[in-house]
Design a protein around this motif. Sequence first.
Motif, PDB file in Angstrom:
ATOM      1  N   SER A  20     -23.074  27.338  18.550  1.00 24.97           N
ATOM      2  CA  SER A  20     -22.017  27.343  17.530  1.00 24.97           C
ATOM      3  C   SER A  20     -22.549  26.892  16.179  1.00 24.97           C
ATOM      4  O   SER A  20     -22.162  27.437  15.137  1.00 24.97           O
ATOM      5  N   VAL A  21     -23.449  25.927  16.169  1.00 21.35           N
ATOM      6  CA  VAL A  21     -24.043  25.451  14.926  1.00 21.35           C
ATOM      7  C   VAL A  21     -24.968  26.526  14.354  1.00 21.35           C
ATOM      8  O   VAL A  21     -24.942  26.807  13.150  1.00 21.35           O
ATOM      9  N   ALA A  22     -25.777  27.143  15.215  1.00 29.09           N
ATOM     10  CA  ALA A  22     -26.677  28.214  14.767  1.00 29.09           C
ATOM     11  C   ALA A  22     -25.873  29.371  14.184  1.00 29.09           C
ATOM     12  O   ALA A  22     -26.267  29.948  13.156  1.00 29.09           O
ATOM     13  N   ALA A  23     -24.753  29.694  14.811  1.00 24.78           N
ATOM     14  CA  ALA A  23     -23.908  30.776  14.301  1.00 24.78           C
ATOM     15  C   ALA A  23     -23.355  30.421  12.923  1.00 24.78           C
ATOM     16  O   ALA A  23     -23.391  31.237  11.994  1.00 24.78           O
ATOM     17  N   GLU A  24     -22.892  29.203  12.769  1.00 24.28           N
ATOM     18  CA  GLU A  24     -22.349  28.775  11.485  1.00 24.28           C
ATOM     19  C   GLU A  24     -23.429  28.749  10.406  1.00 24.28           C
ATOM     20  O   GLU A  24     -23.220  29.229   9.292  1.00 24.28           O
ATOM     21  N   LEU A  25     -24.588  28.209  10.739  1.00 24.37           N
ATOM     22  CA  LEU A  25     -25.671  28.121   9.756  1.00 24.37           C
ATOM     23  C   LEU A  25     -26.198  29.495   9.350  1.00 24.37           C
ATOM     24  O   LEU A  25     -26.604  29.690   8.207  1.00 24.37           O
ATOM     25  N   SER A  26     -26.181  30.445  10.284  1.00 26.60           N
ATOM     26  CA  SER A  26     -26.715  31.772   9.985  1.00 26.60           C
ATOM     27  C   SER A  26     -25.644  32.731   9.458  1.00 26.60           C
ATOM     28  O   SER A  26     -25.971  33.808   8.964  1.00 26.60           O
ATOM     29  N   GLY A  27     -24.387  32.351   9.583  1.00 32.06           N
ATOM     30  CA  GLY A  27     -23.316  33.181   9.047  1.00 32.06           C
ATOM     31  C   GLY A  27     -22.921  34.359   9.921  1.00 32.06           C
ATOM     32  O   GLY A  27     -22.361  35.335   9.434  1.00 32.06           O
ATOM     33  N   VAL A  28     -23.239  34.291  11.211  1.00 30.96           N
ATOM     34  CA  VAL A  28     -22.837  35.336  12.153  1.00 30.96           C
ATOM     35  C   VAL A  28     -22.064  34.693  13.296  1.00 30.96           C
ATOM     36  O   VAL A  28     -22.068  33.474  13.455  1.00 30.96           O
ATOM     37  N   GLY A  29     -21.443  35.507  14.099  1.00 29.33           N
ATOM     38  CA  GLY A  29     -20.670  34.997  15.217  1.00 29.33           C
ATOM     39  C   GLY A  29     -21.524  34.670  16.427  1.00 29.33           C
ATOM     40  O   GLY A  29     -22.663  35.145  16.568  1.00 29.33           O
ATOM     41  N   VAL A  30     -20.961  33.878  17.298  1.00 31.20           N
ATOM     42  CA  VAL A  30     -21.634  33.491  18.538  1.00 31.20           C
ATOM     43  C   VAL A  30     -21.964  34.726  19.368  1.00 31.20           C
ATOM     44  O   VAL A  30     -23.065  34.829  19.934  1.00 31.20           O
ATOM     45  N   GLN A  31     -21.042  35.669  19.437  1.00 39.30           N
ATOM     46  CA  GLN A  31     -21.289  36.886  20.212  1.00 39.30           C
ATOM     47  C   GLN A  31     -22.441  37.694  19.620  1.00 39.30           C
ATOM     48  O   GLN A  31     -23.211  38.322  20.343  1.00 39.30           O
ATOM     49  N   THR A  32     -22.576  37.656  18.314  1.00 42.44           N
ATOM     50  CA  THR A  32     -23.689  38.358  17.666  1.00 42.44           C
ATOM     51  C   THR A  32     -25.010  37.721  18.072  1.00 42.44           C
ATOM     52  O   THR A  32     -25.983  38.426  18.373  1.00 42.44           O
ATOM     53  N   LEU A  33     -25.059  36.399  18.128  1.00 44.00           N
ATOM     54  CA  LEU A  33     -26.276  35.721  18.576  1.00 44.00           C
ATOM     55  C   LEU A  33     -26.605  36.100  20.018  1.00 44.00           C
ATOM     56  O   LEU A  33     -27.769  36.330  20.353  1.00 44.00           O
ATOM     57  N   ARG A  34     -25.593  36.179  20.852  1.00 43.08           N
ATOM     58  CA  ARG A  34     -25.817  36.584  22.241  1.00 43.08           C
ATOM     59  C   ARG A  34     -26.321  38.027  22.310  1.00 43.08           C
ATOM     60  O   ARG A  34     -27.187  38.347  23.125  1.00 43.08           O
ATOM     61  N   LEU A  35     -25.787  38.891  21.462  1.00 40.74           N
ATOM     62  CA  LEU A  35     -26.234  40.287  21.406  1.00 40.74           C
ATOM     63  C   LEU A  35     -27.700  40.359  20.991  1.00 40.74           C
ATOM     64  O   LEU A  35     -28.491  41.088  21.595  1.00 40.74           O
ATOM     65  N   TYR A  36     -28.062  39.592  19.975  1.00 40.24           N
ATOM     66  CA  TYR A  36     -29.463  39.566  19.544  1.00 40.24           C
ATOM     67  C   TYR A  36     -30.370  39.081  20.672  1.00 40.24           C
ATOM     68  O   TYR A  36     -31.472  39.593  20.850  1.00 40.24           O
ATOM     69  N   GLU A  37     -29.902  38.114  21.421  1.00 42.72           N
ATOM     70  CA  GLU A  37     -30.685  37.628  22.555  1.00 42.72           C
ATOM     71  C   GLU A  37     -30.816  38.708  23.638  1.00 42.72           C
ATOM     72  O   GLU A  37     -31.898  38.907  24.193  1.00 42.72           O
ATOM     73  N   GLN A  38     -29.735  39.407  23.922  1.00 43.67           N
ATOM     74  CA  GLN A  38     -29.766  40.486  24.920  1.00 43.67           C
ATOM     75  C   GLN A  38     -30.767  41.564  24.533  1.00 43.67           C
ATOM     76  O   GLN A  38     -31.411  42.161  25.391  1.00 43.67           O
ATOM     77  N   HIS A  39     -30.907  41.809  23.246  1.00 41.64           N
ATOM     78  CA  HIS A  39     -31.844  42.833  22.764  1.00 41.64           C
ATOM     79  C   HIS A  39     -33.256  42.291  22.569  1.00 41.64           C
ATOM     80  O   HIS A  39     -34.132  43.021  22.098  1.00 41.64           O
ATOM     81  N   GLY A  40     -33.460  41.033  22.909  1.00 41.44           N
ATOM     82  CA  GLY A  40     -34.786  40.441  22.824  1.00 41.44           C
ATOM     83  C   GLY A  40     -35.241  40.111  21.417  1.00 41.44           C
ATOM     84  O   GLY A  40     -36.433  39.902  21.188  1.00 41.44           O
ATOM     85  N   LEU A  41     -34.315  40.056  20.478  1.00 37.92           N
ATOM     86  CA  LEU A  41     -34.679  39.774  19.097  1.00 37.92           C
ATOM     87  C   LEU A  41     -34.914  38.284  18.871  1.00 37.92           C
ATOM     88  O   LEU A  41     -35.655  37.902  17.976  1.00 37.92           O
ATOM     89  N   ILE A  42     -34.264  37.471  19.670  1.00 36.97           N
ATOM     90  CA  ILE A  42     -34.396  36.013  19.563  1.00 36.97           C
ATOM     91  C   ILE A  42     -34.348  35.429  20.964  1.00 36.97           C
ATOM     92  O   ILE A  42     -33.665  35.964  21.838  1.00 36.97           O
TER      93      ILE A  42
END
Length: 102
Positions: A20-42
């Motif tokens: 939640s903190v990473a999402a807030e600091l980066s300006g994207v949603g939590v689901q977006t971070l999970r999507l990036y992880e699913q795609h192996g970007l992070i």
Amino acid sequence: MLGREQGHFPPSGQAVYAISVAAELSGVGVQTLRLYEQHGLITPARSAGGTRRYSGDDLARLARIIALAGEGINLAGIGRILELEDANSALAAERDRLRDQR
């Protein structure tokens, strides 16, 4: 950054930020971070309990991902760009290491 110089922030590689903190600091949603992880970007670190933990380095990588997405590049393209950038960084580090051995 002033805070880093005074030791108020953890080292850039230390994973301390919750999703939640990473999402807030980066300006994207939590689901977006999970999507990036699913795609192996992070690949955030995981706590002993399995909670995602992001580092300053992860946040910098997220900023790069967000910038590329903002240019209209799809996730597969972003993945390839990041792979090439990572490989380039590794080669530059190896080159510097070899130069220092001389």
